[in-house]
Design a protein around this motif. Structure first.
Motif, short mmCIF file in Angstrom:
data_model
loop_
_atom_site.label_atom_id
_atom_site.label_comp_id
_atom_site.label_asym_id
_atom_site.label_seq_id
_atom_site.Cartn_x
_atom_site.Cartn_y
_atom_site.Cartn_z
N SER A 119 -5.47 -0.13 -3.41
CA SER A 119 -4.16 -0.25 -2.75
C SER A 119 -3.66 1.15 -2.40
CB SER A 119 -3.16 -0.94 -3.68
OG SER A 119 -2.85 -0.09 -4.78
N LYS A 120 -2.75 1.23 -1.46
CA LYS A 120 -2.19 2.53 -1.07
C LYS A 120 -1.45 3.16 -2.25
CE LYS A 120 -1.83 1.56 3.81
NZ LYS A 120 -0.98 1.31 4.95
N ARG A 121 -0.81 2.34 -3.05
CA ARG A 121 -0.08 2.84 -4.23
C ARG A 121 -1.05 3.49 -5.22
NH1 ARG A 121 1.63 0.12 -9.19
NH2 ARG A 121 3.37 1.29 -10.05
N PHE A 122 -2.19 2.84 -5.47
CA PHE A 122 -3.17 3.39 -6.39
C PHE A 122 -3.73 4.71 -5.87
CE2 PHE A 122 -7.42 3.95 -8.16
CZ PHE A 122 -7.16 3.82 -9.51
N LYS A 166 -12.25 0.59 -9.36
CA LYS A 166 -10.91 0.94 -9.83
C LYS A 166 -10.96 1.35 -11.30
CE LYS A 166 -6.12 -0.47 -9.71
NZ LYS A 166 -5.15 -1.49 -9.29
N ARG A 177 -2.22 6.86 -3.91
CA ARG A 177 -1.16 7.87 -4.09
C ARG A 177 -1.13 8.36 -5.53
NH1 ARG A 177 2.07 4.64 -0.96
NH2 ARG A 177 3.11 3.82 -2.80
N CYS A 178 -1.22 7.43 -6.48
CA CYS A 178 -1.23 7.77 -7.91
C CYS A 178 -2.41 8.67 -8.23
CB CYS A 178 -1.35 6.50 -8.74
SG CYS A 178 0.11 6.05 -9.60
N TYR A 179 -3.57 8.31 -7.73
CA TYR A 179 -4.78 9.08 -8.02
C TYR A 179 -4.68 10.48 -7.42
CZ TYR A 179 -9.59 10.47 -8.65
OH TYR A 179 -10.71 11.15 -9.03
N THR A 222 -9.55 4.79 -12.66
CA THR A 222 -8.48 4.72 -13.65
C THR A 222 -8.87 5.47 -14.91
OG1 THR A 222 -7.76 2.58 -12.78
CG2 THR A 222 -7.04 3.15 -15.01
#
Length: 168
Positions: A62-65, A30, A67-69, A34
């Protein structure tokens, strides 16, 4: 097996082994991704000069991470980036939001010129936007980056370096 970054041991299910045989835990992976989102020089994330595909690392995030990426991936992989001309916004304008030179900001609705990256205007692009900014550009000896058209200032390095343009 131990993570090559933090040296902590994990079970084989909790560690990802890359093509280069290095192993990374979820936390260290991560960090790779990041950092790549925050520093274009680190994009795409890689180990031993081999890209780490998101599809390989995604199970560690995570699914949120993810999506952000993925959202940031479009910005990072776009060559001639356009950002909203409004300093208060400065959002990335995706290529699919640029039509006939009109770059429409999805955040604030402002229109930016896709060529000179200033506020939308009729006619040819000008080096005078009425704010005195381009006078400051001359005084400070700033230049436009030939790739992204953003203003840049040389603050270090040799005066004899030349730009090399590679056809991709």
């Amino acid at each position: 097996p131990a993570c090559n970054a933090c040296m902590v041991s994990f079970t084989p299910d909790d560690i990802l082994q890359l093509v280069c045989k290095h192993r990374y835990c979820s936390r260290c992976l991560k960090v790779f991704f990041t950092r790549a989102m925050k520093d274009e020089t680190l994009y795409p994330p890689a180990c031993c000069q081999t890209k780490i595909p998101l599809r390989v690392a995604a199970k560690s995030f995570s699914k949120r991470f993810v999506r952000c990426y993925k959202a940031k991936q479009l910005e990072l992989s776009t060559r001639n980036k356009t950002y909203c001309h409004r300093l208060a916004c400065s959002a990335f304008i995706a290529p699919h939001s640029i039509h006939n030179g009109h770059a429409c900001c999805q955040q604030c609705g402002s229109i930016t010129c896709g060529s000179c990256k200033s506020a939308w205007h009729w006619g040819r692009c000008s080096e005078d936007d009425g704010t005195g900014f381009f006078e400051l550009v001359k005084i400070a000896a700033w230049k436009r980056c030939p790739e992204c058209k953003r203003m840049v200032e040389k603050n270090d390095g040799c005066d004899h370096i030349r730009y090399v343009y590679l056809a991709m």
